[in-house]
Design an enzyme around this catalytic site. Structure first.
Site, PDB file in Angstrom:
ATOM      1  N   GLU A  10     -12.907   0.670   2.064  1.00  0.00           N
ATOM      2  CA  GLU A  10     -11.958   0.748   0.889  1.00  0.00           C
ATOM      3  C   GLU A  10     -12.181  -0.546   0.277  1.00  0.00           C
ATOM      4  O   GLU A  10     -11.605  -0.811  -0.878  1.00  0.00           O
ATOM      5  CB  GLU A  10     -10.611   0.985   1.667  1.00  0.00           C
ATOM      6  CG  GLU A  10      -9.946  -0.399   2.430  1.00  0.00           C
ATOM      7  CD  GLU A  10      -8.318   0.103   2.630  1.00  0.00           C
ATOM      8  OE1 GLU A  10      -8.229   1.222   2.825  1.00  0.00           O
ATOM      9  OE2 GLU A  10      -7.550  -0.711   2.627  1.00  0.00           O
ATOM     10  N   CYS A  40       0.811  -1.137   0.085  1.00  0.00           N
ATOM     11  CA  CYS A  40       0.128  -0.074  -0.187  1.00  0.00           C
ATOM     12  C   CYS A  40       0.631   1.353  -0.005  1.00  0.00           C
ATOM     13  O   CYS A  40       0.244   2.373  -0.087  1.00  0.00           O
ATOM     14  CB  CYS A  40      -0.799   0.080   1.222  1.00  0.00           C
ATOM     15  SG  CYS A  40      -2.170  -1.253   1.008  1.00  0.00           S
ATOM     16  N   HIS A  68     -11.987  10.760  -8.564  1.00  0.00           N
ATOM     17  CA  HIS A  68     -11.042  10.702  -9.488  1.00  0.00           C
ATOM     18  C   HIS A  68      -9.791  11.504  -9.194  1.00  0.00           C
ATOM     19  O   HIS A  68      -9.211  12.069 -10.092  1.00  0.00           O
ATOM     20  CB  HIS A  68     -11.826  10.911 -10.860  1.00  0.00           C
ATOM     21  CG  HIS A  68     -12.440   9.559 -11.389  1.00  0.00           C
ATOM     22  ND1 HIS A  68     -13.804   9.434 -10.578  1.00  0.00           N
ATOM     23  CD2 HIS A  68     -12.130   8.730 -12.052  1.00  0.00           C
ATOM     24  CE1 HIS A  68     -14.273   8.385 -11.155  1.00  0.00           C
ATOM     25  NE2 HIS A  68     -13.618   7.896 -12.144  1.00  0.00           N
TER      26      HIS A  68
END
Length: 120
Positions: free
Chosen positions: A109, A23, A67
């Site tokens: 998530e 990550c 985005h």
């Protein structure tokens, strides 16, 4: 006590600073956000808050994130963009509009991993 909840989603990329693992690399999620408001009193037509109003405000907050490369946003330049910190960010943005009615924010998530933020 009354509670209302709305759910909205957004997609964005981030990487976790100082994380030792995958990550730390740039990656993305399709986050699902739950926003909860609570209160003891209803308005004159029997609503805690109009769902339309809550959905619009949550959409406005999430549009700032959607985005985007989260790390590049001003707030997250100094705050690691973990799901926990995104919960707090969204919570505080909603609190600007709804004050003490904001009970908690949950950020998913993935289908099986979520973080929550609330104040005691």
């Amino acid at each position: 006590m009354y509670r209302v909840r709305v759910i909205k989603s957004f997609s964005a990329a981030h990487n976790l600073r100082e994380y030792e693992g995958d990550c730390e690399n740039l990656h993305g999620h399709n986050w699902r956000v739950e926003a909860y408001l609570a209160g003891e009193e209803l308005d004159n037509i029997g609503m805690l808050v109009d769902f339309k109003v809550l959905k619009k405000r949550l959409k406005d907050v999430l549009d700032e994130l959607d985005h985007q490369y989260i790390n590049d946003l001003d707030y997250f330049k100094s705050v690691n963009p973990t799901s926990e910190n995104m919960c707090r960010y969204i919570y505080m943005k909603l609190k600007e509009t709804f004050g003490g009615m904001v009970e908690r924010v949950v950020v998913w998530e993935s289908d099986n991993s979520a973080a929550e933020y609330f104040e005691q």
